[in-house]
Design an enzyme around this catalytic site. Structure first.
Site, PDB file in Angstrom:
ATOM      1  N   LEU A  88       1.083  -1.089  -0.227  1.00  0.00           N
ATOM      2  CA  LEU A  88       0.249   0.166  -0.266  1.00  0.00           C
ATOM      3  C   LEU A  88       1.430   1.234  -0.189  1.00  0.00           C
ATOM      4  CD1 LEU A  88      -3.066  -0.646   2.562  1.00  0.00           C
ATOM      5  CD2 LEU A  88      -2.842  -1.032   0.275  1.00  0.00           C
ATOM      6  N   ASP A  89       0.512   2.424  -0.979  1.00  0.00           N
ATOM      7  CA  ASP A  89       1.348   3.333  -0.791  1.00  0.00           C
ATOM      8  C   ASP A  89       1.392   3.941   0.460  1.00  0.00           C
ATOM      9  OD1 ASP A  89       1.783   3.464  -3.852  1.00  0.00           O
ATOM     10  OD2 ASP A  89      -0.235   4.569  -3.993  1.00  0.00           O
ATOM     11  N   LYS A  90       2.760   5.587   0.996  1.00  0.00           N
ATOM     12  CA  LYS A  90       2.406   5.589   2.070  1.00  0.00           C
ATOM     13  C   LYS A  90       1.163   6.336   2.531  1.00  0.00           C
ATOM     14  CE  LYS A  90       5.572   9.073   4.591  1.00  0.00           C
ATOM     15  NZ  LYS A  90       6.645   9.773   4.255  1.00  0.00           N
TER      16      LYS A  90
END
Length: 199
Positions: free
Chosen positions: A47-49
């Site tokens: 998952l992206d930051k």
């Protein structure tokens, strides 16, 4: 490693940490597991930051490969807030498979939920500069995809003129994020959930 030694966790990833085992600069998802032995544990997928929500953590590499293999087309559903406009034509483009740089995305399902103004969700919005107009319309919805291209949800909505300001993964396959888990909290997956995930 014997199957009895395998462990499977559901984690509610908060925004602001990266999906990695370790990092010299940023906080990682594994930093939230400091109360258990994390040797051998790893995140399943990414998952992206700035993306929140459902993430699995395990030490079962074969299960990870099976769940994440592109040929298995495991469905993942995301809740989003996006700037822009979502018309019937845009919805059909997503459902037909929108064209992205590098190739066409697989057909996806999108359901519109509601429309507000940016000022109404500014407490959760990311990537928005203060000087941007808070009266700007934003819409929310659910987007379900069966592949895992990098930044896929953001790229799909950008392809129809949107700009994602909030993103949360709410389900993988038939397993939904436990509503009782606060961001940063985790629990073991139940036997029923593991069966739903093909374990």
């Amino acid at each position: 490693m014997k199957d009895a030694e395998h462990v499977y966790y559901m984690f509610n990833k908060p925004a602001g940490c990266i999906t990695a085992n370790r990092d010299a600069v940023h906080k990682t998802v594994m930093d939230y597991f400091d109360s258990i032995n994390i040797e051998g544990l790893h995140p399943v997928g990414r998952l992206d930051k700035d993306t929140e929500g459902l993430l699995f953590i395990t030490n079962d590499g074969k299960w990870t490969q099976k769940l994440m293999h592109p040929e298995n087309h495991v469905f993942k559903t995301y809740f989003f807030w996006s700037m822009g406009e979502l018309t019937d034509e845009h919805i059909q483009m997503i459902r037909d498979g929108v064209m992205l740089r590098g190739g066409k995305a697989r057909p996806a399902e999108i359901i519109l939920k509601e429309t507000k103004q940016l000022k109404d969700i500014c407490d959760i919005a990311t990537g928005i500069r203060p000087e941007n107009q808070m009266e700007h319309p934003v819409y929310s919805g659910y987007l379900t995809v069966s592949e895992g291209k990098k930044h896929q949800i953001k790229r799909m909505l950008r392809a129809i003129g949107g700009y994602v300001v909030y993103l949360k993964r709410v389900s993988i396959g038939n397993v939904k994020l436990d509503d009782t888990l606060m961001p940063g909290e985790y629990r073991k997956l139940t036997e029923e959930e593991l069966i739903l995930l093909g374990k």
